[in-house]
Design a protein around this motif. Structure first.
Motif, PDB file in Angstrom:
ATOM      1  N   ALA A 281      14.190  -0.075   7.372  1.00 29.00           N
ATOM      2  CA  ALA A 281      12.967   0.508   7.357  1.00 29.00           C
ATOM      3  C   ALA A 281      12.214   0.654   8.681  1.00 29.00           C
ATOM      4  CB  ALA A 281      12.131   0.224   6.441  1.00 29.00           C
ATOM      5  N   ARG A 282      12.326  -0.221   9.538  1.00 18.25           N
ATOM      6  CA  ARG A 282      11.556  -0.801  10.792  1.00 18.25           C
ATOM      7  C   ARG A 282      12.963  -1.068  11.850  1.00 18.25           C
ATOM      8  NH1 ARG A 282       8.875   1.775   8.086  1.00 18.25           N
ATOM      9  NH2 ARG A 282       6.516   1.125   7.476  1.00 18.25           N
ATOM     10  N   PRO A 283      13.552  -0.123  12.411  1.00 18.17           N
ATOM     11  CA  PRO A 283      14.720  -0.614  13.115  1.00 18.17           C
ATOM     12  C   PRO A 283      13.991  -0.982  14.461  1.00 18.17           C
ATOM     13  CG  PRO A 283      14.363   1.779  13.082  1.00 18.17           C
ATOM     14  CD  PRO A 283      13.693   1.294  11.786  1.00 18.17           C
ATOM     15  N   GLU A 284      12.861  -0.791  15.037  1.00 19.17           N
ATOM     16  CA  GLU A 284      12.211  -1.247  16.134  1.00 19.17           C
ATOM     17  C   GLU A 284      12.106  -2.768  16.169  1.00 19.17           C
ATOM     18  OE1 GLU A 284       8.916  -0.242  13.317  1.00 19.17           O
ATOM     19  OE2 GLU A 284      10.665   0.697  13.936  1.00 19.17           O
ATOM     20  N   THR A 285      12.079  -3.374  14.924  1.00 16.45           N
ATOM     21  CA  THR A 285      11.981  -4.794  15.004  1.00 16.45           C
ATOM     22  C   THR A 285      12.999  -5.705  15.673  1.00 16.45           C
ATOM     23  OG1 THR A 285      12.667  -4.736  12.720  1.00 16.45           O
ATOM     24  CG2 THR A 285      10.265  -4.883  12.865  1.00 16.45           C
ATOM     25  N   ALA A 286      14.129  -5.097  15.696  1.00 18.31           N
ATOM     26  CA  ALA A 286      15.342  -5.690  16.566  1.00 18.31           C
ATOM     27  C   ALA A 286      14.704  -6.139  17.814  1.00 18.31           C
ATOM     28  CB  ALA A 286      16.325  -4.595  16.889  1.00 18.31           C
ATOM     29  N   ALA A 287      13.631  -5.372  18.425  1.00 18.65           N
ATOM     30  CA  ALA A 287      13.290  -5.880  19.676  1.00 18.65           C
ATOM     31  C   ALA A 287      11.730  -6.035  19.750  1.00 18.65           C
ATOM     32  CB  ALA A 287      13.565  -4.838  20.734  1.00 18.65           C
ATOM     33  N   HIS A 288      10.909  -5.662  18.846  1.00 16.66           N
ATOM     34  CA  HIS A 288       9.395  -5.666  18.908  1.00 16.66           C
ATOM     35  C   HIS A 288       8.926  -6.450  17.696  1.00 16.66           C
ATOM     36  CE1 HIS A 288       9.361  -2.808  22.153  1.00 16.66           C
ATOM     37  NE2 HIS A 288      10.376  -2.174  21.441  1.00 16.66           N
ATOM     38  N   ASP A 289       7.698  -6.923  17.772  1.00 25.09           N
ATOM     39  CA  ASP A 289       7.304  -7.931  16.638  1.00 25.09           C
ATOM     40  C   ASP A 289       6.900  -7.035  15.554  1.00 25.09           C
ATOM     41  OD1 ASP A 289       7.216  -9.845  18.185  1.00 25.09           O
ATOM     42  OD2 ASP A 289       4.905  -9.681  18.927  1.00 25.09           O
ATOM     43  N   TYR A 290       7.252  -7.402  14.164  1.00 21.72           N
ATOM     44  CA  TYR A 290       6.766  -6.865  12.939  1.00 21.72           C
ATOM     45  C   TYR A 290       5.447  -6.943  12.618  1.00 21.72           C
ATOM     46  CZ  TYR A 290       7.277  -5.543   7.988  1.00 21.72           C
ATOM     47  OH  TYR A 290       7.154  -4.990   6.906  1.00 21.72           O
ATOM     48  N   ARG A 291       4.849  -8.001  12.904  1.00 23.82           N
ATOM     49  CA  ARG A 291       3.617  -8.134  12.893  1.00 23.82           C
ATOM     50  C   ARG A 291       2.956  -8.883  14.287  1.00 23.82           C
ATOM     51  NH1 ARG A 291       4.101  -9.969   7.317  1.00 23.82           N
ATOM     52  NH2 ARG A 291       3.414  -8.620   5.783  1.00 23.82           N
ATOM     53  N   PRO A 292       2.473  -8.107  15.035  1.00 18.91           N
ATOM     54  CA  PRO A 292       2.228  -8.534  16.545  1.00 18.91           C
ATOM     55  C   PRO A 292       0.920  -9.502  16.359  1.00 18.91           C
ATOM     56  CG  PRO A 292       2.419  -6.255  16.849  1.00 18.91           C
ATOM     57  CD  PRO A 292       2.499  -6.520  15.203  1.00 18.91           C
ATOM     58  N   ARG A 293       1.245 -10.579  17.172  1.00 25.23           N
ATOM     59  CA  ARG A 293       0.278 -11.821  17.058  1.00 25.23           C
ATOM     60  C   ARG A 293      -0.576 -11.707  18.302  1.00 25.23           C
ATOM     61  NH1 ARG A 293      -0.403 -12.128  11.634  1.00 25.23           N
ATOM     62  NH2 ARG A 293       1.724 -12.759  10.656  1.00 25.23           N
ATOM     63  N   HIS A 294      -0.235 -11.105  19.231  1.00 27.17           N
ATOM     64  CA  HIS A 294      -0.837 -10.871  20.491  1.00 27.17           C
ATOM     65  C   HIS A 294      -0.767 -12.361  21.611  1.00 27.17           C
ATOM     66  CE1 HIS A 294      -2.542  -7.344  19.265  1.00 27.17           C
ATOM     67  NE2 HIS A 294      -3.023  -7.833  18.219  1.00 27.17           N
ATOM     68  N   ASP A 295       0.629 -12.731  21.282  1.00 27.77           N
ATOM     69  CA  ASP A 295       0.991 -14.134  21.756  1.00 27.77           C
ATOM     70  C   ASP A 295       0.925 -13.951  23.459  1.00 27.77           C
ATOM     71  OD1 ASP A 295       1.670 -16.034  19.982  1.00 27.77           O
ATOM     72  OD2 ASP A 295       2.637 -14.462  19.165  1.00 27.77           O
ATOM     73  N   ARG A 296       0.391 -15.011  24.110  1.00 32.37           N
ATOM     74  CA  ARG A 296       0.800 -14.951  25.609  1.00 32.37           C
ATOM     75  C   ARG A 296       1.891 -16.117  25.877  1.00 32.37           C
ATOM     76  NH1 ARG A 296      -5.046 -15.266  24.425  1.00 32.37           N
ATOM     77  NH2 ARG A 296      -5.188 -17.312  24.625  1.00 32.37           N
ATOM     78  N   TRP A 297       2.988 -15.458  25.466  1.00 33.02           N
ATOM     79  CA  TRP A 297       4.213 -16.292  25.849  1.00 33.02           C
ATOM     80  C   TRP A 297       4.233 -16.851  27.004  1.00 33.02           C
ATOM     81  CZ3 TRP A 297       5.992 -17.177  21.153  1.00 33.02           C
ATOM     82  CH2 TRP A 297       6.224 -16.298  20.243  1.00 33.02           C
ATOM     83  N   ARG A 298       4.904 -18.050  27.203  1.00 34.55           N
ATOM     84  CA  ARG A 298       5.136 -18.749  28.417  1.00 34.55           C
ATOM     85  C   ARG A 298       6.329 -18.429  29.004  1.00 34.55           C
ATOM     86  NH1 ARG A 298       6.266 -23.789  27.875  1.00 34.55           N
ATOM     87  NH2 ARG A 298       5.644 -24.468  29.955  1.00 34.55           N
ATOM     88  N   HIS A 299       6.457 -18.364  30.710  1.00 32.50           N
ATOM     89  CA  HIS A 299       7.636 -18.149  31.228  1.00 32.50           C
ATOM     90  C   HIS A 299       8.012 -19.527  31.671  1.00 32.50           C
ATOM     91  CE1 HIS A 299      10.742 -16.467  33.610  1.00 32.50           C
ATOM     92  NE2 HIS A 299      10.162 -16.988  34.945  1.00 32.50           N
ATOM     93  N   ALA A 300       9.174 -20.125  31.215  1.00 31.85           N
ATOM     94  CA  ALA A 300       9.441 -21.505  31.472  1.00 31.85           C
ATOM     95  C   ALA A 300      10.833 -21.550  31.398  1.00 31.85           C
ATOM     96  CB  ALA A 300       9.076 -22.454  30.265  1.00 31.85           C
TER      97      ALA A 300
END
Length: 462
Positions: A281-300
């Motif tokens: 139903a949501r093929p885009e969830t292979a690469a994108h958040d199903y429920r975005p949480r607006h995370d500020r992910w770290r680059h480490a």
């Protein structure tokens, strides 16, 4: 003479195969076809572990077909072009295919249908081949929703769904005269060496493992599946991924035992179907958040490398990552701990971890891998997106004797369970002589950082 094509994709078996059965009912001669799809390599999914398993599975499928008077026809190239070419060479009127749910599989089906229609041939898609319950068969009542977003209500409907019966393997497969490439070896499918502890692929091995699983271990699954040292899960996921084992047959045979262990295991099969219906139903969830949480992910990158190599300083996490590298597989509890550590403790984007898992997991598929990662990261279908798993508490609960850690971290084999469980708290002097790193992150600092990054996630963990 009427001819049809059975195009194998992720259904590499002769038992309970709706595609093969339908093709045999449809014609006097059938072409069992597998196309070594160059599109898969371009997409980055041709990795050594799955390539080696695939080569085993194709050889085993060919042997099973030869026992029935047939053979596997192999072509190399674009799957649509090669399938149409085989259909034209044999005069086939129809091509039978198992329906997939990934964006790639859906696009392949669309292209194949259009190309065959241009040649006045038909594509017949069978949706009850790769999952026990077809991806689009269950939808919420009312509201016009096209899929279930939460597992529990999905499971209630799934349990009452009338699953098709198990199909017998054919006695005879008659194949028309058509040229074939040689069966591919692992080295021709991907560059690089597979994991040294990789299991053998193929339907024969799948059915051997199935018999062993049903003969006893299944009945204790409810009590032992999270016991890391016990190794008490079925290890059937690679065979389900490649279709060497039918999920429908597995469901029927597990349900027939009707005990606490089988009930718990059936629930896991439902999770597999649940993820497939979400991705469909949501093929885009292979690469994108199903429920975005607006995370500020770290680059480490340094911390990610330590996580990949099993050198984080948290033994139960590192043991799982070492097992993954050695076997191309790890139990569900170890996957959960490794994913939680990366996304919640290190606060690194789940896509980084999902890609690493896909590079190594022999059972790595888009639906289960990506959506399990999102569930753990809190961007998927989990109803408690801010939960934090404490690796120390988890180790005490699921590896209380330290046996799992000692199995995969040879540098710690001489330590007793008590020392292992307090290892992260030892000072530098107490750690002298250990070829094992200090923790790369403090759990308290990590919890605060995650909460700030997500905007107020609660602290703590289990």
């Amino acid at each position: 003479m009427r001819v049809s094509v059975a195009l194998f994709t992720a259904d590499l078996r002769v038992h309970d195969n709706p595609v093969l059965r339908a093709a045999l009912r449809d014609a006097e001669r059938v072409v069992p076809l597998f196309v070594v799809d160059t599109g898969i390599r371009r997409a980055g999914f041709a990795v050594p572990n799955r390539a080696a398993f695939l080569a085993d599975s194709l050889a085993d499928l060919d042997a099973a077909l030869r026992e029935r008077g047939g053979r596997l026809v192999v072509r190399l190239g674009d799957v649509v072009e090669e399938t149409c070419r085989v259909a034209a060479e044999t005069g086939a009127h129809a091509v039978h295919l198992a329906g997939g749910v990934s964006r790639y599989a859906v696009r392949r089906e669309e292209r194949l249908r259009a190309a065959l229609a241009g040649d006045r041939r038909e594509l017949r898609v069978h949706d009850a081949s790769l999952t026990a319950v077809p991806a689009g068969a269950l939808t919420p009542s009312g509201g016009g929703k096209d899929h279930f977003a939460v597992f529990t209500p999905y499971f209630r409907r799934w349990e009452s769904f009338s699953v098709r019966g198990v199909l017998r393997a054919p006695h005879t497969v008659r194949v028309p005269d058509v040229p074939s490439a040689d069966l591919p070896g692992a080295d021709s499918l991907a560059v690089g060496s597979p994991s040294p502890g990789l299991p053998a692929g193929g339907e024969s091995e799948a059915r051997r493992r199935l018999r062993s699983w049903l003969s006893g271990p299944l009945s204790a699954y409810d009590e032992r599946h999270d016991d890391l040292a016990a190794d008490a899960t079925s290890r059937l996921s690679p065979y389900l991924h490649f279709g060497c084992l039918s999920p429908t047959e597995l469901l029927h045979r597990a349900r027939a035992q009707d005990n606490a262990g089988s009930h718990a295991y059936v629930r896991q099969l439902a999770w597999r179907d649940f993820h497939h219906q979400v991705l469909a139903a949501r093929p885009e969830t292979a690469a994108h958040d199903y429920r975005p949480r607006h995370d500020r992910w770290r680059h480490a990158p340094g911390e990610v490398e330590a996580w990949q190599e099993g050198r984080t300083g948290y033994p139960v996490v590192d043991a799982g990552m070492r097992q993954l590298r050695h076997e191309g597989w790890m139990p569900g509890r170890a996957r959960l701990l490794a994913a939680s550590f990366l996304t919640k403790t290190l606060y690194v984007d789940w896509r980084v971890g999902a890609r690493h898992f896909l590079d190594l997991l022999v059972d790595g598929d888009i639906a289960n891998n990506q959506l399990n990662w999102q569930w753990t990261a809190g961007t998927g279908t989990d109803t408690r997106p801010n939960r934090l798993l404490n690796p120390l508490a988890q180790a005490r609960r699921f590896d209380p004797t330290g046996e799992y850690v000692r199995r995969w971290l040879p540098e710690l084999r001489h330590l007793d369970a008590g020392t292992l469980h307090r290892l992260t708290h030892l000072d530098e002097a107490a750690r002298a002589g250990l070829d094992y790193p200090a923790p790369i992150v403090d759990l308290g600092v990590a919890a605060v950082r995650f909460g700030e990054g997500r905007g107020g996630a609660r602290r703590g963990g289990s």
